[in-house]
Write a protein that holds these residues in place. Structure first.
Motif, PDB file in Angstrom:
ATOM      1  N   ASP A 137       0.876  -1.113  -0.009  1.00 23.74           N
ATOM      2  CA  ASP A 137       0.101   0.016  -0.030  1.00 23.74           C
ATOM      3  C   ASP A 137       0.923   1.443  -0.075  1.00 23.74           C
ATOM      4  O   ASP A 137       2.029   1.362   0.795  1.00 23.74           O
TER       5      ASP A 137
ATOM      6  N   ILE B  48      -2.100   3.260   6.372  1.00 21.62           N
ATOM      7  CA  ILE B  48      -2.855   1.992   6.019  1.00 21.62           C
ATOM      8  C   ILE B  48      -1.730   0.813   6.286  1.00 21.62           C
ATOM      9  O   ILE B  48      -2.245  -0.247   6.947  1.00 21.62           O
TER      10      ILE B  48
ATOM     11  N   ASP C 234      -3.328  -3.102  -2.347  1.00 24.26           N
ATOM     12  CA  ASP C 234      -4.020  -1.984  -2.517  1.00 24.26           C
ATOM     13  C   ASP C 234      -4.067  -1.920  -3.876  1.00 24.26           C
ATOM     14  O   ASP C 234      -3.406  -2.384  -4.823  1.00 24.26           O
TER      15      ASP C 234
ATOM     16  N   CYS D  76      -7.453  -4.966  -0.733  1.00 25.08           N
ATOM     17  CA  CYS D  76      -7.875  -4.067   0.200  1.00 25.08           C
ATOM     18  C   CYS D  76      -7.891  -2.617  -0.154  1.00 25.08           C
ATOM     19  O   CYS D  76      -6.708  -1.913  -0.215  1.00 25.08           O
ATOM     20  N   THR D  77      -8.981  -2.242  -0.434  1.00 26.20           N
ATOM     21  CA  THR D  77      -9.151  -0.940  -1.431  1.00 26.20           C
ATOM     22  C   THR D  77     -10.409  -0.400  -1.177  1.00 26.20           C
ATOM     23  O   THR D  77     -11.356  -0.816  -0.376  1.00 26.20           O
TER      24      THR D  77
ATOM     25  N   LYS E 118     -11.783  -0.750   2.328  1.00 28.48           N
ATOM     26  CA  LYS E 118     -11.090   0.255   3.278  1.00 28.48           C
ATOM     27  C   LYS E 118     -12.457   1.273   3.796  1.00 28.48           C
ATOM     28  O   LYS E 118     -13.233   1.551   3.024  1.00 28.48           O
TER      29      LYS E 118
END
Length: 120
Positions: free
Chosen positions: A8, A13, A52, A80-81, A103
């Motif tokens: 990321d 984060i 990400d 994970c976005t 997220k």
């Protein structure tokens, strides 16, 4: 101990994810873009990659395609976005992602996704 590579471009984060993963007994490495992540995976294959979507140099999707095309691509990949459209989720799964988390996330959500992919 299981290993996780957090990919990321946001230091915040990465810090939050690192804290959660370490409480779940993961050994954690970090990368700030897809290119750096590919290099780290070539040196040491993680058990799981928290990835990400939007990053400079190499996006999460570009990383995922390159990673899945490589010799060693056995790690579970959890996107994970903030990208939450059905088309984005489907594209990620089609490219080889194992799971998808939005997220912002919390410990419970991340722990559930890790259980779903068989990493805990």
């Amino acid at each position: 101990m299981k290993t996780c590579l957090i990919v990321d471009d946001s230091k915040v984060i990465r810090k939050v994810a690192r804290h959660i993963l370490e409480t779940l007994q993961f050994e954690v490495d970090e990368a700030s873009d897809g290119n750096e992540a590919l290099n780290q995976c070539a040196a040491r294959e993680p058990d799981v990659i928290l990835l990400d979507w939007n990053m400079p140099i190499m996006s999460g999707m570009d990383f995922l395609r390159a990673y899945r095309a490589s010799q060693n691509s056995a790690a579970k990949v959890i996107f994970c976005t903030t990208e939450n459209g059905i088309a984005h989720i489907q594209a990620a799964i089609d490219a080889g992602a194992d799971e998808y988390v939005m997220k912002p996330f919390d410990r419970e959500t991340l722990e559930t996704k890790l259980q779903l992919v068989g990493c805990i």
